[in-house]
Scaffold this active site. Structure first.
Site, PDB file in Angstrom:
ATOM      1  N   CYS A 240       0.830  -1.204   0.000  1.00 25.94           N
ATOM      2  CA  CYS A 240       0.000   0.000   0.000  1.00 25.94           C
ATOM      3  C   CYS A 240       0.864   1.253   0.000  1.00 25.94           C
ATOM      4  O   CYS A 240       2.066   1.208   0.294  1.00 25.94           O
ATOM      5  CB  CYS A 240      -0.889   0.052   1.247  1.00 25.94           C
ATOM      6  SG  CYS A 240      -1.936  -1.381   1.515  1.00 25.94           S
TER       7      CYS A 240
ATOM      8  N   ASP B 254      19.474  37.991 -12.506  1.00 30.99           N
ATOM      9  CA  ASP B 254      18.182  38.276 -13.131  1.00 30.99           C
ATOM     10  C   ASP B 254      17.596  39.558 -12.538  1.00 30.99           C
ATOM     11  O   ASP B 254      17.568  39.747 -11.308  1.00 30.99           O
ATOM     12  CB  ASP B 254      17.236  37.107 -12.887  1.00 30.99           C
ATOM     13  CG  ASP B 254      15.867  37.342 -13.487  1.00 30.99           C
ATOM     14  OD1 ASP B 254      15.703  37.092 -14.692  1.00 30.99           O
ATOM     15  OD2 ASP B 254      14.966  37.788 -12.743  1.00 30.99           O
TER      16      ASP B 254
END
Length: 499
Positions: free
Chosen positions: A34, A439
């Site tokens: 599971c 940037d």
């Protein structure tokens, strides 16, 4: 994590979905495995054992749970976060390399011997490349069985099985049902499918803030290749066996995905590339917890937790687009890219919208006329150098690439400065620690937040954000009012500043 028995037990007892995909719980008495968040009552601790992959659990003789469907859980974040051999191998296996080229082909792509690849995968994952590929084929088969009316023989070959017998045996082994029984279980409640398409749900770890993710993709969309239509991002795909179109729509608990494919053998690869594009296997809690430790970033994270890094479906395509977009606006970059697409892209038929072309392959672009692009000669030379490196095989920007080697190769090409190299590392290579201190958007955000504004000082400060500096960049960019930060409405091609 699967080796920390007590931590795994705590996760299972609390049904903690954060750990879905990190490990799998196998129950010795029922022989079922599971996901940690399975809704069934947790088994006794003495009956639990844990595996690092679904393939390892299957190889040990466990079958997938019928309630929690562990085969459909989000992928392990570590394959996107890490740059080592095992992570690179897993990304290539997810992209179908073993199914197409076998284990020798995988090893050749990685630059290691078959024995080394086999040994390292077994040591870390408990399963070799063939078992990992088999688990992926089983998952693809289940998806086709349960969501289409495709004949079982076509399902088998579309999922990558070499024979009907192997397909039948694998489905029974993994899911404890014959293929026909799996289809019968869902046939009554299955909605009618659009002819030629497949609709599915792409799971992710919560939280997820979709604004910058879809905003970025829509704002930079190349005409004919991408569009925003009726609340969904749509684009064409170049795939190993054919072409495709994908439509991706954000929902609170999943991403709606509709695929049109010319060859269903490309299904698992198409899904893998869509998950990569939207960074759906990220672990937002781990990312946000570390970034929130910086008091200047903490308010941004608290406001919009779970930001993802918008990535790409094709590394070489993005590198070309990054060169086209150097030092110009998004609108101009899209115009240049659109001209290349119209001149050199292959045409496609879009049954659901206005897409017309694939982005041109590097082979097709190698013959382009530089005079067609209204760019400085230096940038034309940069594009030509990139295309030569990609065509010669000297530069690898695909999913299994070595990030540092790719950076070094890019940096050696004319016209590739740190900004372009790190942009490609962030979005095409998928490095979660790529950082853009030069940037302008990052520097303006840093200044407004009280962070160091010079690139060198900001880089020193950002050392505390490692290994998640690409995600920190998304939070910094989000302080601006650019269209890349806004979830689009009904505008197919919003304009904005270059990113």
């Amino acid at each position: 994590m699967h080796t920390d028995f007590d931590a795994c037990v705590r996760a299972v007892r609390s049904k903690d979905a954060r750990f879905d995909g990190w490990f799998f719980t196998a129950v010795l008495t029922t022989r079922i495995y599971c996901r940690p968040s399975c809704p069934a009552n947790p088994p006794k601790v003495v009956n639990m054992t844990f595996y690092p992959s679904a393939a390892a659990a299957q190889q040990a003789g466990f079958r997938a749970c019928k309630r929690c469907r562990p085969d459909a859980s989000p992928g392990s974040p570590q394959w996107n976060e890490r740059a080592d051999l095992v992570a690179r191998a897993m990304r290539l296996i997810a992209d179908g390399v073993v199914d197409r080229d076998g284990v020798p082909g995988l090893a050749a792509r990685l630059g290691y011997s078959t024995r080394q690849v086999q040994r390292q995968l077994i040591a870390e994952l408990g399963a070799g490349p063939l078992a990992l590929a088999r688990a992926q084929r089983a998952q693809t088969a289940r998806l086709l069985i349960e969501t289409t009316s495709m004949p079982m023989g076509e399902v088998a070959f579309a999922a990558g099985f070499a024979s009907i017998r192997t397909f039948n045996d694998t489905v029974r082994d993994v899911f404890a049902f014959a293929p026909g029984e799996l289809r019968a279980r869902v046939a009554k409640g299955r909605p009618a499918a659009t002819p030629g398409s497949l609709a599915l749900r792409l799971p992710f770890r919560r939280p997820l803030t979709p604004d910058n993710l879809f905003g970025h993709l829509a704002a930079t969309a190349v005409p004919g290749v991408e569009e925003w239509r009726d609340g969904a991002y749509r684009r064409t795909l170049r795939l190993p066996y054919g072409t495709g179109i994908v439509e991706l729509r954000p929902h609170p608990d999943h991403i709606g995905c509709r695929l049109w494919l010319t060859d269903w053998r490309d299904l698992s690869q198409a899904i893998s590339r869509c998950r990569r594009l939207l960074d759906l296997d990220a672990d937002p809690l781990a990312v946000d917890a570390l970034l929130s430790a910086d008091p200047l970033l903490a308010p941004l994270v608290a406001k919009s937790p779970g930001r993802r890094v918008p990535r790409v479906t094709d590394g070489p395509e993005f590198a070309v687009r990054a060169v086209l977009g150097q030092q110009i606006s998004t609108a101009a970059a899209r115009t240049h890219a659109g001209r290349l697409v119209a001149a050199y892209g292959e045409t496609v038929d879009d049954p659901g919208g206005g897409l017309t072309h694939l982005f041109p392959s590097t082979a097709a672009l190698a013959g382009h006329d530089p005079a067609e692009l209204a760019m400085p000669q230096s940038r034309r030379d940069t594009l030509a150098g990139l295309l030569r490196a990609l065509e010669d095989g000297d530069l690898d920007l695909d999913v299994g690439s070595d990030w540092q080697r790719a950076r070094a190769r890019l940096g050696a090409l004319p016209g590739f400065g740190p900004w372009t190299v790190e942009t490609i590392a962030m979005r095409a290579l998928g490095d979660p620690d790529a950082f853009l201190p030069t940037d302008l958007g990052v520097r303006h955000a840093a200044r407004d937040l009280g962070l160091p504004a010079t690139p060198a000082a900001l880089t020193r400060h950002a050392a505390a954000w490692q290994p998640w500096r690409a995600y920190a960049t998304q939070y910094l960019w989000a302080t601006g009012d650019h269209p890349i930060n806004i979830l689009p409405t009904d505008h197919p091609h919003p304009e904005g500043t270059s990113r």
